[in-house]
Write an enzyme that holds these catalytic residues in place. Structure first.
Site, mmCIF file in Angstrom:
data_model
loop_
_atom_site.group_PDB
_atom_site.id
_atom_site.type_symbol
_atom_site.label_atom_id
_atom_site.label_comp_id
_atom_site.label_asym_id
_atom_site.label_seq_id
_atom_site.Cartn_x
_atom_site.Cartn_y
_atom_site.Cartn_z
ATOM 1 N N SER A 1 0.802 -1.221 0.000
ATOM 2 C CA SER A 1 0.000 0.000 0.000
ATOM 3 C C SER A 1 0.838 1.275 0.000
ATOM 4 O O SER A 1 0.301 2.349 -0.223
ATOM 5 C CB SER A 1 -0.965 0.020 1.188
ATOM 6 O OG SER A 1 -0.284 0.317 2.383
ATOM 7 N N LYS B 1 0.835 4.309 7.051
ATOM 8 C CA LYS B 1 0.087 5.101 6.075
ATOM 9 C C LYS B 1 0.501 6.570 6.195
ATOM 10 O O LYS B 1 1.135 6.979 7.155
ATOM 11 C CB LYS B 1 -1.425 5.012 6.329
ATOM 12 C CG LYS B 1 -2.034 3.647 6.180
ATOM 13 C CD LYS B 1 -2.168 3.234 4.734
ATOM 14 C CE LYS B 1 -2.876 1.913 4.577
ATOM 15 N NZ LYS B 1 -2.060 0.750 4.887
#
Length: 129
Positions: free
Chosen positions: A43, A80
């Protein structure tokens, strides 16, 4: 810097905090209390954080919008980019095929630290972040 486990770069998963090794990191990079986590998933590939890389994380509870963080959401960890716009908070992947994770007022979000560098398994491949 102690390696304390793995952190998903994808859907958050529980990361066990066990020291599994150590990384040699330049003291200018690892200022303050730092730890390392092995990244699992893709990701964060557009931020040049690959599956199997180690993120060097400065332990801190606060982060600014735009910083890459290791966060715990509802008891599960992930790496993230933190985005804050007014009252809206998101954990954003750096992979265009994945969607941001919106954080609601009732969600239990904790910033565990800020990613300060990425270390590839190949020697000499540490990059400041």
């Amino acid at each position: 810097v102690p390696i304390v486990g793995r952190v998903p770069a994808g859907t958050p998963l529980l990361a066990a905090e066990n020291v599994v090794g150590k990384l040699l990191v330049d003291s200018r990079t690892a200022r303050g209390r730092c730890f390392a986590l092995e990244v699992q998933g893709d990701s964060m590939i557009d931020a040049d954080i690959q599956d199997g890389d180690y993120v060097i994380v400065r332990q801190q509870r606060l982060a600014e919008s735009g910083e890459i963080v290791v966060a715990m959401l509802e008891g599960e960890t992930t790496v993230k980019r933190l985005r804050i716009a007014g009252d809206a908070i998101e954990l954003r992947p750096e992979n265009q095929s994945l969607s941001p994770i919106p954080i609601g007022p009732d969600d239990d979000l904790q910033v565990l630290g800020k990613v300060v560098a990425v270390h590839r398994r190949d020697p000499g491949r540490t990059r400041d972040h």
